[in-house]
Design an enzyme around this catalytic site. Structure first.
Site, short mmCIF file in Angstrom:
data_model
loop_
_atom_site.label_atom_id
_atom_site.label_comp_id
_atom_site.label_asym_id
_atom_site.label_seq_id
_atom_site.Cartn_x
_atom_site.Cartn_y
_atom_site.Cartn_z
N THR A 97 34.38 44.07 33.97
CA THR A 97 34.64 43.70 35.37
C THR A 97 36.01 44.66 35.67
O THR A 97 37.20 44.33 35.00
CB THR A 97 35.23 42.41 35.38
OG1 THR A 97 33.90 41.68 34.99
CG2 THR A 97 35.56 41.92 36.83
N LYS A 172 30.97 42.32 41.92
CA LYS A 172 31.56 41.24 40.94
C LYS A 172 32.82 40.83 41.39
O LYS A 172 33.18 39.56 41.29
CB LYS A 172 31.65 42.35 39.58
CG LYS A 172 32.08 41.46 38.45
CD LYS A 172 31.33 40.51 37.80
CE LYS A 172 32.35 39.58 37.03
NZ LYS A 172 31.56 38.23 36.66
N LYS A 240 43.24 38.03 35.09
CA LYS A 240 43.28 39.57 35.42
C LYS A 240 42.28 39.93 36.46
O LYS A 240 42.57 40.73 37.34
CB LYS A 240 42.61 40.28 34.07
CG LYS A 240 42.15 41.80 33.95
CD LYS A 240 40.65 42.00 34.51
CE LYS A 240 39.54 41.37 33.68
NZ LYS A 240 38.19 41.95 33.75
P1 NAP Z 1 36.71 39.59 25.26
O1 NAP Z 1 35.74 38.77 24.38
O2 NAP Z 1 38.02 39.71 25.31
O3 NAP Z 1 36.27 41.27 24.65
C1 NAP Z 1 36.75 42.29 25.00
C2 NAP Z 1 36.44 43.57 24.52
O4 NAP Z 1 37.52 44.72 25.06
C3 NAP Z 1 36.54 43.52 23.02
O5 NAP Z 1 35.58 44.09 22.36
C4 NAP Z 1 38.14 44.20 22.58
O6 NAP Z 1 38.26 44.82 21.54
C5 NAP Z 1 38.03 45.09 23.71
N1 NAP Z 1 39.31 45.90 24.45
C6 NAP Z 1 40.21 45.36 25.00
N2 NAP Z 1 41.32 46.09 25.01
C7 NAP Z 1 40.79 47.51 24.56
C8 NAP Z 1 41.34 48.69 24.24
N3 NAP Z 1 42.74 48.83 24.86
N4 NAP Z 1 40.80 49.65 23.54
C9 NAP Z 1 39.59 49.18 23.16
N5 NAP Z 1 38.95 48.13 23.15
C10 NAP Z 1 39.52 47.10 23.77
O7 NAP Z 1 36.31 39.82 26.68
P2 NAP Z 1 34.57 39.43 27.23
O8 NAP Z 1 34.76 37.97 27.50
O9 NAP Z 1 33.69 39.81 26.53
O10 NAP Z 1 34.80 40.21 28.57
C11 NAP Z 1 34.46 41.43 28.74
C12 NAP Z 1 34.37 42.12 30.04
O11 NAP Z 1 33.21 41.32 30.85
C13 NAP Z 1 35.53 41.79 31.14
O12 NAP Z 1 35.70 42.77 31.85
C14 NAP Z 1 35.39 40.50 31.52
O13 NAP Z 1 36.09 40.34 32.72
C15 NAP Z 1 33.85 40.59 31.94
N6 NAP Z 1 33.14 39.28 32.08
C16 NAP Z 1 33.49 38.37 31.03
C17 NAP Z 1 32.57 37.05 31.26
C18 NAP Z 1 32.77 35.97 30.25
O14 NAP Z 1 32.30 34.87 30.79
N7 NAP Z 1 33.42 35.93 29.19
C19 NAP Z 1 31.65 37.20 32.24
C20 NAP Z 1 31.26 38.10 33.33
C21 NAP Z 1 32.21 39.30 32.96
P3 NAP Z 1 38.92 43.88 20.24
O15 NAP Z 1 37.69 43.02 19.81
O16 NAP Z 1 39.29 45.18 19.32
O17 NAP Z 1 39.95 43.10 20.98
#
Ligand code: NAP
Length: 296
Positions: A97, A172, A240
């Site tokens: 996102t 989104k 965010k």
């Molecule tokens: P998450 O569990 O916090 O995972 C984030 C990912 O991004 C991890 O692999 C993290 O790596 C990586 N990352 C963060 N900062 C980084 C950097 N500077 N360099 C390299 N890698 C980095 O988040 P998530 O829930 O999976 O969400 C991922 C995306 O999908 C986001 O944009 C979120 O808004 C969107 N989204 C989430 C949901 C939900 O329900 N969770 C639903 C729809 C959309 P590390 O493991 O090393 O920290």
């Protein structure tokens, strides 16, 4: 036909999607900043890459789901980023996102290398990602969309095409504006119900059936009553996204008065230390103010 895929970013969403790509039979390479998160997939047969540059070499398709615009900046444009390793004829899909402007920047950079790009963010959370039941939106070149659609169909229950690059990212943000306001409405409603001395289980029974019902209200309402704030969609990610929605709406002079209120409560809940909990922990800011705790 797509046979080889690299998936970068194995967080809550990415790990479920990558697992489903393996299950679907694609030859998979994975990369995550914290390499420990690659172990489960490695045991299941995925190749683990050391850097994004290394991860994307010689695969048909590159997909990634990263926290925010800054993470995309590092993983795509950085010194060991995707752009250093990707080549003509490959396809990249950003499922994070992010701002539509970021998607457009990605598209331009990839185009210079002869690479096609789609923005394809998702609705649904941890469970939907694990169960391949996401609701996916995609934007970019139509022929490329048709080429990768079978892959996306292994991850989601619906796939909607939105036209030119940036439009899926915009959709989104439109959806998450609604999500933020639903969570704010639920939190305000449950705190008021508690203050009024209503039986909260009965309140949720009505929320489940009435004409304002929604699956999001029901699942989050139930978890709040059980005081279960385990993370599917982190509060800090909701905050965010509120920031992204604000920026995007301001760029189009589109009014978002209610979003600003929700954003303030999200900020308060994060400041209270609940940022890593589920987004429904937004209610904790209101509970503090009201001097109550909403539970069954
Ligand atoms: P998450 O569990 O916090 O995972 C984030 C990912 O991004 C991890 O692999 C993290 O790596 C990586 N990352 C963060 N900062 C980084 C950097 N500077 N360099 C390299 N890698 C980095 O988040 P998530 O829930 O999976 O969400 C991922 C995306 O999908 C986001 O944009 C979120 O808004 C969107 N989204 C989430 C949901 C939900 O329900 N969770 C639903 C729809 C959309 P590390 O493991 O090393 O920290």
């Amino acid at each position: 036909m797509i046979k080889t895929i690299s998936y970068l970013g194995l967080g809550t969403m990415g790990s479920g999607m990558a697992t489903n790509l393996l299950k679907a039979g694609y030859e998979l390479t994975v990369w995550n900043r914290n390499a420990e998160k690659c172990e489960t997939l490695s045991r299941k047969g995925a190749r683990v890459a050391d850097t994004p540059t290394d991860a994307v070499r010689e695969v048909d398709l590159i997909m990634y789901s990263l926290s925010n615009d800054q993470a995309v900046e590092e993983v795509v444009f950085g010194a060991k980023g995707i752009l250093r390793g990707i080549n003509q004829g490959q396809i990249a899909i950003d499922m994070s996102t992010v701002l539509p402007a970021t998607s457009l920047r990605e598209q331009e950079a990839y185009a210079k290398r002869g690479v096609d790009f789609l923005d394809a963010p998702v609705f649904g959370s941890k469970q939907e990602s694990a169960d391949a039941k996401l609701w996916i939106m995609a934007a970019g070149n139509k022929a490329i969309f048709e080429k990768v659609k079978p892959v996306l169909e292994h991850l989601g229950q619906t796939v909607h095409y939105f036209g030119k690059n940036g439009n899926a990212a915009a959709m989104k943000l439109v959806g998450n504006l609604i999500v933020a306001l639903e969570l704010e409405a639920l939190a305000e409603g449950l705190v008021l119900a508690q203050k009024a001395g209503l039986d909260l289980n009965t309140v949720m029974k009505v929320v489940k059936v009435a004409d304002f019902r929604s699956p999001l209200l029901v699942s989050n309402g139930r978890s709040i009553l059980k005081r279960d704030f385990s993370t599917s969609f982190a509060l800090k990610l909701m905050l965010k996204d509120a920031g992204l929605i604000e920026k995007f709406a301001e760029s189009l002079s589109s009014p978002i008065p209610a979003l600003r209120v929700a954003e303030k409560n999200l900020e308060s809940a994060v400041a209270l230390g609940f940022g890593k909990e589920n987004a429904s922990a937004l209610i904790k800011a209101l509970e503090r103010e009201a001097g109550v705790e909403v539970k069954e």
